[in-house]
Design a protein around this motif. Sequence first.
Motif, PDB file in Angstrom:
ATOM      1  N   ALA A 153      21.454 -42.542  -0.409  1.00 12.05           N
ATOM      2  CA  ALA A 153      22.076 -44.007  -1.313  1.00 12.05           C
ATOM      3  C   ALA A 153      23.545 -43.549  -1.780  1.00 12.05           C
ATOM      4  O   ALA A 153      23.946 -44.499  -1.813  1.00 12.05           O
ATOM      5  CB  ALA A 153      20.893 -44.398  -1.738  1.00 12.05           C
ATOM      6  N   LEU A 154      23.618 -42.465  -2.465  1.00 10.54           N
ATOM      7  CA  LEU A 154      24.712 -42.393  -3.893  1.00 10.54           C
ATOM      8  C   LEU A 154      25.912 -41.495  -2.990  1.00 10.54           C
ATOM      9  O   LEU A 154      26.967 -42.749  -2.593  1.00 10.54           O
ATOM     10  CB  LEU A 154      24.093 -41.555  -4.566  1.00 10.54           C
ATOM     11  CG  LEU A 154      25.554 -40.999  -5.966  1.00 10.54           C
ATOM     12  CD1 LEU A 154      26.356 -42.636  -6.321  1.00 10.54           C
ATOM     13  CD2 LEU A 154      25.297 -40.150  -6.768  1.00 10.54           C
ATOM     14  N   GLN A 155      26.085 -41.336  -1.770  1.00  8.11           N
ATOM     15  CA  GLN A 155      26.786 -40.323  -0.902  1.00  8.11           C
ATOM     16  C   GLN A 155      27.440 -42.078  -0.166  1.00  8.11           C
ATOM     17  O   GLN A 155      28.723 -42.751   0.015  1.00  8.11           O
ATOM     18  CB  GLN A 155      26.385 -40.019  -0.172  1.00  8.11           C
ATOM     19  CG  GLN A 155      26.717 -38.157  -0.347  1.00  8.11           C
ATOM     20  CD  GLN A 155      26.109 -37.209   0.293  1.00  8.11           C
ATOM     21  OE1 GLN A 155      24.652 -37.887   0.498  1.00  8.11           O
ATOM     22  NE2 GLN A 155      27.089 -36.555   0.595  1.00  8.11           N
ATOM     23  N   VAL A 156      26.262 -43.145   0.672  1.00  3.65           N
ATOM     24  CA  VAL A 156      26.726 -43.768   1.000  1.00  3.65           C
ATOM     25  C   VAL A 156      27.372 -45.144   1.028  1.00  3.65           C
ATOM     26  O   VAL A 156      28.330 -45.650   0.711  1.00  3.65           O
ATOM     27  CB  VAL A 156      25.177 -44.858   1.376  1.00  3.65           C
ATOM     28  CG1 VAL A 156      25.930 -45.604   2.491  1.00  3.65           C
ATOM     29  CG2 VAL A 156      24.508 -44.145   2.490  1.00  3.65           C
ATOM     30  N   ASN A 177      28.408 -31.217   6.550  1.00  2.00           N
ATOM     31  CA  ASN A 177      27.294 -31.636   5.725  1.00  2.00           C
ATOM     32  C   ASN A 177      28.216 -31.086   4.524  1.00  2.00           C
ATOM     33  O   ASN A 177      28.813 -30.552   4.170  1.00  2.00           O
ATOM     34  CB  ASN A 177      26.055 -30.855   5.453  1.00  2.00           C
ATOM     35  CG  ASN A 177      25.785 -31.367   6.734  1.00  2.00           C
ATOM     36  OD1 ASN A 177      25.218 -30.621   7.876  1.00  2.00           O
ATOM     37  ND2 ASN A 177      25.085 -32.425   6.791  1.00  2.00           N
ATOM     38  N   VAL A 178      28.082 -33.000   3.410  1.00  5.02           N
ATOM     39  CA  VAL A 178      29.329 -32.315   1.820  1.00  5.02           C
ATOM     40  C   VAL A 178      28.255 -33.262   0.496  1.00  5.02           C
ATOM     41  O   VAL A 178      27.726 -33.566   0.783  1.00  5.02           O
ATOM     42  CB  VAL A 178      30.030 -33.223   1.893  1.00  5.02           C
ATOM     43  CG1 VAL A 178      31.927 -32.712   3.529  1.00  5.02           C
ATOM     44  CG2 VAL A 178      29.667 -34.560   2.253  1.00  5.02           C
ATOM     45  N   PRO A 179      28.317 -32.814  -0.309  1.00  5.74           N
ATOM     46  CA  PRO A 179      28.187 -32.714  -1.904  1.00  5.74           C
ATOM     47  C   PRO A 179      28.000 -34.072  -1.952  1.00  5.74           C
ATOM     48  O   PRO A 179      29.511 -34.256  -1.664  1.00  5.74           O
ATOM     49  CB  PRO A 179      28.532 -31.071  -2.473  1.00  5.74           C
ATOM     50  CG  PRO A 179      28.544 -30.741  -1.867  1.00  5.74           C
ATOM     51  CD  PRO A 179      29.224 -31.135  -1.005  1.00  5.74           C
ATOM     52  N   LYS A 183      29.840 -25.957  -1.901  1.00  3.66           N
ATOM     53  CA  LYS A 183      30.482 -25.784  -0.986  1.00  3.66           C
ATOM     54  C   LYS A 183      30.252 -26.846   0.046  1.00  3.66           C
ATOM     55  O   LYS A 183      29.490 -27.376   0.376  1.00  3.66           O
ATOM     56  CB  LYS A 183      30.809 -24.444  -0.476  1.00  3.66           C
ATOM     57  CG  LYS A 183      31.843 -23.601  -1.232  1.00  3.66           C
ATOM     58  CD  LYS A 183      31.919 -22.098  -1.349  1.00  3.66           C
ATOM     59  CE  LYS A 183      32.830 -21.566  -1.938  1.00  3.66           C
ATOM     60  NZ  LYS A 183      32.047 -21.143  -3.207  1.00  3.66           N
ATOM     61  N   ASP A 184      30.915 -27.401   1.077  1.00  4.63           N
ATOM     62  CA  ASP A 184      30.508 -28.178   1.904  1.00  4.63           C
ATOM     63  C   ASP A 184      29.994 -27.400   2.928  1.00  4.63           C
ATOM     64  O   ASP A 184      29.984 -25.651   3.319  1.00  4.63           O
ATOM     65  CB  ASP A 184      31.963 -29.083   2.626  1.00  4.63           C
ATOM     66  CG  ASP A 184      32.892 -28.318   3.311  1.00  4.63           C
ATOM     67  OD1 ASP A 184      33.076 -27.191   3.412  1.00  4.63           O
ATOM     68  OD2 ASP A 184      34.113 -29.245   3.198  1.00  4.63           O
ATOM     69  N   ASN A 224      24.221 -33.641  -7.283  1.00  6.62           N
ATOM     70  CA  ASN A 224      24.293 -32.139  -7.057  1.00  6.62           C
ATOM     71  C   ASN A 224      23.815 -32.468  -4.984  1.00  6.62           C
ATOM     72  O   ASN A 224      23.943 -31.496  -4.508  1.00  6.62           O
ATOM     73  CB  ASN A 224      23.680 -31.112  -7.677  1.00  6.62           C
ATOM     74  CG  ASN A 224      24.302 -30.156  -8.745  1.00  6.62           C
ATOM     75  OD1 ASN A 224      25.742 -30.889  -8.409  1.00  6.62           O
ATOM     76  ND2 ASN A 224      24.370 -31.202  -9.807  1.00  6.62           N
ATOM     77  N   PHE A 225      23.325 -33.291  -4.494  1.00  8.28           N
ATOM     78  CA  PHE A 225      23.094 -33.378  -3.684  1.00  8.28           C
ATOM     79  C   PHE A 225      24.030 -33.154  -2.400  1.00  8.28           C
ATOM     80  O   PHE A 225      24.869 -33.700  -2.775  1.00  8.28           O
ATOM     81  CB  PHE A 225      22.304 -35.428  -3.213  1.00  8.28           C
ATOM     82  CG  PHE A 225      21.488 -35.357  -1.705  1.00  8.28           C
ATOM     83  CD1 PHE A 225      20.287 -34.943  -1.554  1.00  8.28           C
ATOM     84  CD2 PHE A 225      22.256 -35.678  -0.271  1.00  8.28           C
ATOM     85  CE1 PHE A 225      19.499 -35.121  -0.708  1.00  8.28           C
ATOM     86  CE2 PHE A 225      21.651 -36.296   0.590  1.00  8.28           C
ATOM     87  CZ  PHE A 225      19.765 -35.604   0.252  1.00  8.28           C
TER      88      PHE A 225
END
Length: 182
Positions: free
Chosen positions: A17-20, A52-54, A111-112, A41-42
């Motif tokens: 949810a934080l990324q969104v 995929n990215v942090p 890293k991604d 750190n998700f």
Amino acid sequence: MRAVAKAPPKKDDGQSALQVAIKSGNFEVARVLMDKGADVNFIDSSDVNSWNVPVLHDAIRAAVFSARFGRNMALPGEPPDIEIMSTSEQFDSAFGVLGRIIAEGADVNAKDSAGNPALMRAVLDARQVLDEPVLIELREDLHRIFDLLLRAGADKEWVNPRTGDRLVDFTEGHPVRQFLPD
């Protein structure tokens, strides 16, 4: 906070949810999610999306693309008509989230899935907004981003394991080089 998006919409699949919130520019929501313990750190994981990215990388992108960069809106052959694409308030809001994520312990060298660390993410995104001449406002905003990452321990000596290129070599001859130390 352990909520993770599922497809559809596939653009959000596997993201926290934080990324969104960060990617959609809802920085107040991002702050609330961090207040509630969102994992800084998700790293997203998806069967739909191969990159995929942090969380930190999403925050870097949000800050860079909220920076006060300009675009020439003039037609070819006309004098430049530079339009600034963001405001200082928009940048400050995005930058504040980036700073908080780092302050809460995000790994600045995570890293991604392509192997790029945070500083490379900043370089790649900054290259997209830098245009000659570099606006003073953009220079100030990007310095704040790069300085924050470097002070937090981002690896300025990183070498791309696939190509052997050093980060400074990758930036040589490009205006983004001014934001990295010698």
